[in-house]
Write a protein that holds these residues in place. Structure first.
Motif, mmCIF file in Angstrom:
data_model
loop_
_atom_site.group_PDB
_atom_site.id
_atom_site.type_symbol
_atom_site.label_atom_id
_atom_site.label_comp_id
_atom_site.label_asym_id
_atom_site.label_seq_id
_atom_site.Cartn_x
_atom_site.Cartn_y
_atom_site.Cartn_z
ATOM 1 N N LYS A 33 69.327 14.326 27.310
ATOM 2 C CA LYS A 33 68.185 15.243 27.181
ATOM 3 C C LYS A 33 66.854 14.523 27.407
ATOM 4 O O LYS A 33 65.907 14.660 26.634
ATOM 5 N N ILE A 34 66.778 13.753 28.485
ATOM 6 C CA ILE A 34 65.566 13.036 28.864
ATOM 7 C C ILE A 34 64.904 13.809 29.992
ATOM 8 O O ILE A 34 65.574 14.252 30.931
ATOM 9 N N ARG A 35 63.598 13.969 29.899
ATOM 10 C CA ARG A 35 62.860 14.709 30.928
ATOM 11 C C ARG A 35 62.954 13.975 32.252
ATOM 12 O O ARG A 35 62.792 12.760 32.314
ATOM 13 N N LEU A 36 63.168 14.744 33.330
ATOM 14 C CA LEU A 36 63.297 14.177 34.670
ATOM 15 C C LEU A 36 62.344 14.899 35.603
ATOM 16 O O LEU A 36 62.296 16.126 35.619
ATOM 17 N N ILE A 37 61.588 14.120 36.354
ATOM 18 C CA ILE A 37 60.713 14.688 37.365
ATOM 19 C C ILE A 37 61.014 13.966 38.671
ATOM 20 O O ILE A 37 61.293 12.771 38.674
ATOM 21 N N LYS A 38 61.004 14.715 39.773
ATOM 22 C CA LYS A 38 61.337 14.133 41.076
ATOM 23 C C LYS A 38 60.101 14.109 41.959
ATOM 24 O O LYS A 38 59.309 15.050 41.950
ATOM 25 N N VAL A 39 59.967 13.018 42.706
ATOM 26 C CA VAL A 39 58.901 12.889 43.693
ATOM 27 C C VAL A 39 59.544 12.703 45.055
ATOM 28 O O VAL A 39 60.708 12.318 45.165
ATOM 29 N N SER A 40 58.782 12.946 46.117
ATOM 30 C CA SER A 40 59.370 12.932 47.449
ATOM 31 C C SER A 40 59.266 11.585 48.155
ATOM 32 O O SER A 40 60.087 11.280 49.015
ATOM 33 N N ASP A 41 58.288 10.754 47.814
ATOM 34 C CA ASP A 41 58.039 9.523 48.561
ATOM 35 C C ASP A 41 58.198 8.299 47.664
ATOM 36 O O ASP A 41 57.524 8.192 46.634
ATOM 37 N N SER A 42 59.068 7.370 48.067
ATOM 38 C CA SER A 42 59.290 6.166 47.265
ATOM 39 C C SER A 42 58.082 5.231 47.289
ATOM 40 O O SER A 42 57.797 4.557 46.300
ATOM 41 N N LYS A 43 57.371 5.191 48.401
ATOM 42 C CA LYS A 43 56.164 4.347 48.486
ATOM 43 C C LYS A 43 55.079 4.860 47.542
ATOM 44 O O LYS A 43 54.393 4.077 46.886
ATOM 45 N N LYS A 44 54.927 6.168 47.462
ATOM 46 C CA LYS A 44 53.931 6.751 46.555
ATOM 47 C C LYS A 44 54.314 6.470 45.107
ATOM 48 O O LYS A 44 53.452 6.144 44.281
ATOM 49 N N LEU A 45 55.603 6.563 44.793
ATOM 50 C CA LEU A 45 56.071 6.254 43.445
ATOM 51 C C LEU A 45 55.832 4.780 43.122
ATOM 52 O O LEU A 45 55.400 4.444 42.025
ATOM 53 N N GLY A 46 56.111 3.902 44.088
ATOM 54 C CA GLY A 46 55.848 2.480 43.886
ATOM 55 C C GLY A 46 54.371 2.203 43.659
ATOM 56 O O GLY A 46 53.995 1.378 42.821
ATOM 57 N N GLU A 47 53.523 2.892 44.401
ATOM 58 C CA GLU A 47 52.069 2.727 44.231
ATOM 59 C C GLU A 47 51.638 3.209 42.844
ATOM 60 O O GLU A 47 50.853 2.546 42.163
ATOM 61 N N MET A 48 52.159 4.359 42.406
ATOM 62 C CA MET A 48 51.802 4.883 41.082
ATOM 63 C C MET A 48 52.300 3.972 39.964
ATOM 64 O O MET A 48 51.684 3.883 38.914
ATOM 65 N N ALA A 49 53.432 3.287 40.202
ATOM 66 C CA ALA A 49 54.020 2.414 39.188
ATOM 67 C C ALA A 49 53.460 1.004 39.232
ATOM 68 O O ALA A 49 53.892 0.147 38.473
ATOM 69 N N GLY A 50 52.529 0.742 40.133
ATOM 70 C CA GLY A 50 51.895 -0.571 40.179
ATOM 71 C C GLY A 50 52.644 -1.598 40.992
ATOM 72 O O GLY A 50 52.416 -2.793 40.828
ATOM 73 N N LEU A 51 53.531 -1.175 41.875
ATOM 74 C CA LEU A 51 54.284 -2.106 42.708
ATOM 75 C C LEU A 51 53.545 -2.346 44.026
ATOM 76 O O LEU A 51 54.070 -2.095 45.104
ATOM 77 N N CYS A 52 52.302 -2.806 43.926
ATOM 78 C CA CYS A 52 51.500 -3.058 45.105
ATOM 79 C C CYS A 52 50.370 -4.018 44.748
ATOM 80 O O CYS A 52 50.112 -4.289 43.579
ATOM 81 N N LYS A 53 49.721 -4.527 45.758
ATOM 82 C CA LYS A 53 48.526 -5.343 45.589
ATOM 83 C C LYS A 53 47.323 -4.431 45.802
ATOM 84 O O LYS A 53 47.355 -3.538 46.637
ATOM 85 N N ILE A 54 46.261 -4.684 45.079
ATOM 86 C CA ILE A 54 45.031 -3.921 45.234
ATOM 87 C C ILE A 54 43.995 -4.831 45.875
ATOM 88 O O ILE A 54 43.728 -5.924 45.372
#
Length: 147
Positions: free
Chosen positions: A89-110
């Motif tokens: 019973k854990i909330r699940l949300i789906k996104v369409s782009d893995s790069k966008k998810l990586g960017e939102m999760a901080g998996l990038c250089k700024i």
């Protein structure tokens, strides 16, 4: 002797958390809310990134929210994450782009201008601790309440 070449970078300088639009009178979309919540969880050490660690957190029931990329090439990962979220019973949300998810999760250089560079895609991200209370978190919880 001065430390030449060694720069101290404060985490608050590299992670910019946008001001809540609700505080300005506007309303947040689910995507904007998700981005803010992920960044706040990252800053508060409550974000698990990557398939292996995320599946471990889901299996231990140590998760508040799971974000899954729909275009993940491993069908087994998608099926396992969906099954664990349904079972515990854990909330699940789906996104369409893995790069966008990586960017939102901080998996990038700024870079210096604040633009993301060298973005790494993410298949699954799990929030273990929300961080501080915010309008973005409230918007996401309302989204799950309406479904």
């Amino acid at each position: 002797m001065a430390s030449e070449g060694n720069e101290h970078i404060d985490i608050q300088e590299t992670v910019e958390i946008p001001a809540d639009a609700a505080a300005k009178g506007g309303s947040l979309t689910v995507e904007e809310s998700l981005e803010i919540v992920l960044k706040k969880a990252l800053v508060n050490d409550g974000l698990v990134r990557g398939a292996k660690e995320s599946i471990k957190a889901l299996d231990r029931k140590d998760a508040e929210l799971c974000v899954l990329c729909e275009t993940t090439e491993e069908a087994g990962i998608v099926a396992l994450v969906e099954a664990l979220c349904n079972e515990h019973k854990i909330r699940l949300i789906k996104v369409s782009d893995s790069k966008k998810l990586g960017e939102m999760a901080g998996l990038c250089k700024i870079d210096r201008e604040g633009n993301p560079r060298k973005v790494v895609g993410a298949s699954v991200v799990v929030i273990r601790k929300w961080g501080e209370e915010s309008a973005a978190r409230t918007t996401l919880l309302e989204h799950f309440g309406s479904q």
